[in-house]
Design a protein around this motif. Sequence first.
Motif, PDB file in Angstrom:
ATOM      1  N   SER A 124       0.355   1.787  -8.552  1.00 36.68           N
ATOM      2  CA  SER A 124      -0.532   2.375  -7.545  1.00 36.68           C
ATOM      3  C   SER A 124      -1.959   1.857  -7.657  1.00 36.68           C
ATOM      4  O   SER A 124      -2.707   1.872  -6.672  1.00 36.68           O
ATOM      5  N   ALA A 168       0.831  -1.192   0.000  1.00 36.42           N
ATOM      6  CA  ALA A 168       0.000   0.000   0.000  1.00 36.42           C
ATOM      7  C   ALA A 168       0.873   1.251   0.000  1.00 36.42           C
ATOM      8  O   ALA A 168       2.008   1.230   0.508  1.00 36.42           O
ATOM      9  N   PRO A 169       0.386   2.356  -0.555  1.00 39.45           N
ATOM     10  CA  PRO A 169       1.185   3.589  -0.551  1.00 39.45           C
ATOM     11  C   PRO A 169       1.482   4.110   0.842  1.00 39.45           C
ATOM     12  O   PRO A 169       2.386   4.912   1.020  1.00 39.45           O
ATOM     13  N   THR A 170       0.731   3.639   1.838  1.00 34.29           N
ATOM     14  CA  THR A 170       0.978   4.053   3.227  1.00 34.29           C
ATOM     15  C   THR A 170       1.929   3.099   3.955  1.00 34.29           C
ATOM     16  O   THR A 170       2.236   3.316   5.130  1.00 34.29           O
ATOM     17  N   SER A 171       2.403   2.049   3.261  1.00 35.28           N
ATOM     18  CA  SER A 171       3.275   1.064   3.901  1.00 35.28           C
ATOM     19  C   SER A 171       4.609   1.693   4.283  1.00 35.28           C
ATOM     20  O   SER A 171       5.121   2.590   3.610  1.00 35.28           O
ATOM     21  N   GLU A 189      -1.399  -1.936  -6.407  1.00 41.76           N
ATOM     22  CA  GLU A 189      -0.537  -2.012  -5.226  1.00 41.76           C
ATOM     23  C   GLU A 189       0.358  -3.245  -5.260  1.00 41.76           C
ATOM     24  O   GLU A 189       0.799  -3.747  -4.235  1.00 41.76           O
ATOM     25  N   ARG A 217      10.077   7.078   0.314  1.00 40.39           N
ATOM     26  CA  ARG A 217       9.577   8.454   0.183  1.00 40.39           C
ATOM     27  C   ARG A 217      10.620   9.352  -0.485  1.00 40.39           C
ATOM     28  O   ARG A 217      10.287  10.138  -1.358  1.00 40.39           O
TER      29      ARG A 217
END
Length: 236
Positions: free
Chosen positions: A224, A188-191, A227, A196
Amino acid sequence: MTRMLRTIIALSLCAIAAPAFAQVSEPLPRFDALEQQQRMAEHRELDNLEANRQRDLARAALPNSGVSEAERARLGMQYDRAREARLLEIERDRRRLQRERDLANAALLNTRVPPNSSLVFTDPARYILPPAPPGKYYARVEGRFVLVDATSQLVTSILPVQPTDPTADVPAGPPPLTDNGLPVRRIAPTSASVVRDFRALSLPAPPIGQYYANVEGRIVLVDSRTEMAIKVVTPG
């Protein structure tokens, strides 16, 4: 093949669930060939799924196919979902096997190993080990060197793994990453594994709709939309 794997896993779970101070059992043979066959079957299944996807999308794109652009998009999404579901299933099996291995290692302490067990050995120099301390003896249990208290016959300590340790009796762990090095799970992009600051790694900006992630020391590109990792950027 699946039935045999379930039998092996069931036996492992029974051993883990045994009461404390249980006497150690003789080691079961490894099934490396069977596990290799399973991994090859998984790879073939994914390859066949992708081949079918490309074939059906190519047919749907023919001028006289009668398939609309929206229908082709739905067909592609159906194949994407099928692939993602299978990859997630493979990853769940991978994690479950790792948990079982961790539980088995934790259960070694307080395992009873009688001095007449075939797991006991009296020639530690053969394995580049020092003589056993007074009142203790060595044993090889579940692929690990352990020290056993001679009075209680219980494992009191587990020796750290060394590069010179034998590996033939080490229980099989979870399957590795696929041959192409891509992880078989969603990122997930929040992983926390998402990169970054890609410039700090001397990486160019990722393509639109993609982002970088660090998975087991490998930098991969992640789509994206799905995922899922789609490309290895730098090897581990």
